[in-house]
Design an enzyme around this catalytic site. Sequence first.
Site, PDB file in Angstrom:
ATOM      1  N   SER A  63      41.888   6.558  62.128  1.00 18.86           N
ATOM      2  CA  SER A  63      41.480   6.784  63.523  1.00 18.86           C
ATOM      3  C   SER A  63      41.215   8.268  63.775  1.00 18.86           C
ATOM      4  CB  SER A  63      42.587   6.318  64.475  1.00 18.86           C
ATOM      5  OG  SER A  63      42.779   4.939  64.362  1.00 18.86           O
ATOM      6  N   SER A 208      42.321  -1.966  74.088  1.00 17.42           N
ATOM      7  CA  SER A 208      41.533  -1.539  72.928  1.00 17.42           C
ATOM      8  C   SER A 208      41.244  -0.051  72.993  1.00 17.42           C
ATOM      9  CB  SER A 208      40.222  -2.318  72.855  1.00 17.42           C
ATOM     10  OG  SER A 208      39.317  -1.661  71.976  1.00 17.42           O
ATOM     11  N   ASP A 370      47.321  -3.237  63.798  1.00 17.12           N
ATOM     12  CA  ASP A 370      46.807  -3.415  62.435  1.00 17.12           C
ATOM     13  C   ASP A 370      47.898  -3.808  61.436  1.00 17.12           C
ATOM     14  OD1 ASP A 370      44.226  -2.807  63.223  1.00 17.12           O
ATOM     15  OD2 ASP A 370      44.494  -0.659  62.897  1.00 17.12           O
ATOM     16  N   ARG A 444      43.058  -5.160  55.060  1.00 16.74           N
ATOM     17  CA  ARG A 444      44.495  -5.307  55.336  1.00 16.74           C
ATOM     18  C   ARG A 444      45.027  -6.663  54.869  1.00 16.74           C
ATOM     19  NH1 ARG A 444      45.119  -0.425  57.773  1.00 16.74           N
ATOM     20  NH2 ARG A 444      43.598   0.095  59.398  1.00 16.74           N
TER      21      ARG A 444
HETATM   22  C1  S3P Z   1      41.336   1.683  66.326  1.00 14.22           C
HETATM   23  C2  S3P Z   1      41.693   0.788  67.287  1.00 14.22           C
HETATM   24  C3  S3P Z   1      42.123  -0.591  67.008  1.00 14.22           C
HETATM   25  C4  S3P Z   1      42.464  -0.792  65.544  1.00 14.22           C
HETATM   26  C5  S3P Z   1      41.469  -0.156  64.632  1.00 14.22           C
HETATM   27  C6  S3P Z   1      41.391   1.342  64.892  1.00 14.22           C
HETATM   28  C7  S3P Z   1      40.906   3.028  66.733  1.00 14.22           C
HETATM   29  O1  S3P Z   1      41.085  -1.468  67.367  1.00 14.22           O
HETATM   30  O2  S3P Z   1      42.560  -2.169  65.239  1.00 14.22           O
HETATM   31  O3  S3P Z   1      41.810  -0.359  63.280  1.00 14.22           O
HETATM   32  O4  S3P Z   1      40.828   3.927  65.873  1.00 14.22           O
HETATM   33  O5  S3P Z   1      40.611   3.210  67.921  1.00 14.22           O
HETATM   34  P1  S3P Z   1      40.918  -1.985  68.907  1.00 14.22           P
HETATM   35  O6  S3P Z   1      40.636  -0.808  69.739  1.00 14.22           O
HETATM   36  O7  S3P Z   1      39.738  -2.923  68.878  1.00 14.22           O
HETATM   37  O8  S3P Z   1      42.203  -2.684  69.201  1.00 14.22           O
END
Ligand code: S3P
Length: 487
Positions: A63, A208, A370, A444
């Site tokens: 991220s 999200s 995740d 994953r």
């Molecule tokens: C992420 C947000 C999550 C996560 C993804 C990374 C991010 O998704 O599952 O692996 O970096 O903002 P969502 O925002 O769809 O929940």
Amino acid sequence: MPFADRQKRRDDGLPLAMIEGARHRAVTAAGPDKVHMPIDPIPLTARRNGPLRGTVGVPGDKSISIRALILGALAVGKTRIEGMLEGEDALNTAKALQELGAGIERSGERQWSIHGVGVGGFAEPGHALNFGNSGTGCRLTLGAVAGCPITATFDGDASLRSRPMQRVLDPLQRIGARTLASADGRLPLTLAGARDPLPIVFRPPVASAQLKSATLLAGLSAPGETVVIEAEPTRDHTEKMLAHFGAQVRVEAVPGEPAGGEAHNRGRRITLVGQPELNPQLVAVPADPSSAAFPLVAALLVPGSEVILNGVMMNPLRTGLLATLDEMGAAIERLDERNQGGEDVADLRIRASALRGVEVPAARAPSMIDEYPVLAVAAAFAEGTTVMRGLKELRVKESDRLAATAALLRENGVAVEIAGDDLIVEGNGRAPGGGLVTTHMDHRIAMAALVMGLASDKPVKIDDGTFIATSFPGFVELMRSLGADLS
Ligand code: S3P
């Protein structure tokens, strides 16, 4: 060629080839750069092999790496990233940003520099941007492009093509972007950015961070204040990094609005003042807690293990798995807790532990979204029932992860049930194993299945390990260095 060699060749090759070699598995007419390198599936098998021991560092946070690339591209001047994840998701995002006009170079191992073009300064790309498997790269770049007066086509692999994009397009359309072509709110889609972006107030309908982040990145180009109000807090890397790059960002606690749930004060209102000049920065990327989860759970499950994971990010919006494992009785010590580049980090000492089943509340899901596949594996080896509530979002990850996680366990002789949006695992202190797990292009699911095989009675096979390289290049070698038998 053995998996390790192929992965090594790719790991070596990708960055040195200045991301030109970033692999795109999608069957798109992406244009002239001929980056399509079909990769054959690589089956892998994990089997029991004595305790896991050693001290290792997992790759940089996905991220944060992706956000650093995007904000670096939107700053004026040279941003440096240290500890960047050199996995395919970040590399595909880097390549897309390069096609939007940013200069991107690799100056050393996991050290990258970005020559940004400034907020609103992206150039129109000559052909489709291909994000491979990366939902985060794609959705956040959609946001960044939505505030620029350019048109761009977004595409990805078969997994990314199946994932919902309309949820991101909704706020971007309110800001003034237009979707010119899209099959059913999915990729491939063409977005015309706003000529006169408008600031909006947006309440994401689902928890999200990608949705929040896309909206804030589009709001960078709008005059005035763009506001995102989250009913449940999600990872806050975008707002923290925007502030780090010099934008004015306010974060306030607000009451949540539970539908039938208990009132709480976990909600957040994030206000971004638009049209800042972003200043280039140094970003130090800590180790990814979502990647650390795999060797961590493996060390808990393989009898006699003792493993130290160095410098793992401890951002409280990412530590739901640790909280849950603590409740299950896991022996995990946080050593040398410190701050690195604006994030809390710690070294984690993990000792093999007898676990017990627990109930994981839905409110915890955003902080461990995740980690459910590998938590479900831990739950299979616990004594008693583990109930994981509120997992609807897992259905729209790299695969339908709720179904894929249940199938992973069932295939290996573990009793599991999906009830509505909940996952219920009957732990038995051990797992038979012996299954062949279909990974559905989901890194994953692949790693969780291999962790199961390291501790189950019989080996566990997966149909394809290649997608592990999206988030955790070097996974097989790292696990082998701890003593795991992966072949
Ligand atoms: C992420 C947000 C999550 C996560 C993804 C990374 C991010 O998704 O599952 O692996 O970096 O903002 P969502 O925002 O769809 O929940």
